[in-house]
Design a protein around this motif. Structure first.
Motif, PDB file in Angstrom:
ATOM      1  N   GLY A   1      49.538   5.719 -11.029  1.00  0.00           N
ATOM      2  CA  GLY A   1      50.131   6.262  -9.812  1.00  0.00           C
ATOM      3  C   GLY A   1      50.916   7.534 -10.066  1.00  0.00           C
TER       4      GLY A   1
ATOM      5  N   GLN B   1      48.499  10.380 -10.788  1.00  0.00           N
ATOM      6  CA  GLN B   1      47.859  10.876  -9.571  1.00  0.00           C
ATOM      7  C   GLN B   1      48.809  11.792  -8.797  1.00  0.00           C
ATOM      8  OE1 GLN B   1      46.716   7.116  -7.838  1.00  0.00           O
ATOM      9  NE2 GLN B   1      44.682   7.164  -8.754  1.00  0.00           N
TER      10      GLN B   1
ATOM     11  N   SER C   1      41.089   5.535  -6.668  1.00  0.00           N
ATOM     12  CA  SER C   1      41.304   5.929  -8.065  1.00  0.00           C
ATOM     13  C   SER C   1      39.992   6.152  -8.802  1.00  0.00           C
ATOM     14  CB  SER C   1      42.114   4.864  -8.802  1.00  0.00           C
ATOM     15  OG  SER C   1      43.352   4.627  -8.146  1.00  0.00           O
TER      16      SER C   1
ATOM     17  N   MET D   1      44.222   0.251  -4.934  1.00  0.00           N
ATOM     18  CA  MET D   1      44.135   1.709  -5.078  1.00  0.00           C
ATOM     19  C   MET D   1      42.672   2.136  -5.229  1.00  0.00           C
ATOM     20  SD  MET D   1      47.331   1.967  -7.747  1.00  0.00           S
ATOM     21  CE  MET D   1      47.157   3.706  -8.122  1.00  0.00           C
TER      22      MET D   1
END
Length: 213
Positions: free
Chosen positions: A118, A121, A151, A148
């Motif tokens: 996370g 990103q 991803s 997620m």
């Protein structure tokens, strides 16, 4: 990123002998590889890399040659100056992301937790590396993608050039895999059996193409 997405296989390799490195890169290219990660793992590795970039420009014109094992921004900057098309690391360093973003160079950091993915990103990393793959396993990938699903994940570490192993990773949802020692057995390198590498690359690319649909 387009080349990685098209082939789904990224060889990961280092050798201190420039001529051996050239032969391995060419063998992979002849087998259909279009994205290759040369790792920053030995003394003067950057000098070998710089020569490889020049070699690939003539002999492997469609190849995206990137650098791996990068942990700090200074090293990332050095390799970008030498022509790296992408930067990969075993860990996530936001300072490396800044260097790569400035030059529009993809940065794929190594992440071992959902939070790390996370944070990466948020720093602009479109492709994150699940590392070490053999420790975290396909269940980690499947579990991460549930909340997620946007991803893009590359797994490296323990990936084997077999249908059974590749199937487990692609069914879990990885975007691509990085493959090192299993693709380049020491005895084959020592014997100069580069045809083996070319054939094995063709084999794993065909397998990935069927599994990554």
């Amino acid at each position: 990123m387009a080349k990685i997405g098209a082939t789904r296989i990224v060889p990961v390799f280092y050798h201190k002998d420039l001529e051996v490195a050239k032969r391995v890169v060419k063998a992979c290219y002849d087998g259909g590889i279009r994205a290759f990660e040369f790792t920053n793992r030995g003394d003067f590795a950057h000098e070998i890399f710089g020569e490889l970039v020049k070699y690939a420009a003539g002999e492997c014109p469609e190849l995206a040659l990137g650098v791996g094992s990068v942990v700090d921004p200074a090293t990332a900057a050095l390799y970008i100056q030498l022509g790296a098309c992408f930067v990969v690391g075993p860990l996530f360093n936001p300072e490396v992301a800044k260097i790569c973003n400035r030059r529009s160079i993809p940065y794929t950091p190594g992440c071992g937790s959902i939070s790390e993915v996370g944070f990466a990103q948020e720093a602009g990393c479109d492709l994150c590396k699940v590392f070490p793959g053999d420790v975290l396993g396909p269940k980690f990938v499947k579990g991460l993608l549930a909340p997620m699903p946007w991803s893009k994940l590359m797994v490296t570490g323990g990936v084997e050039p077999t249908e059974e192993n590749l199937s487990a990773w692609f069914k879990a949802g990885v975007y691509c895999v990085g493959m090192g020692s299993k693709l380049f057995p020491n005895d084959k390198i020592a014997a100069g059996d580069y045809a083996y590498i070319t054939d094995k690359c063709r084999e794993v690319l065909a397998c990935a193409a069927s599994l990554a649909k």
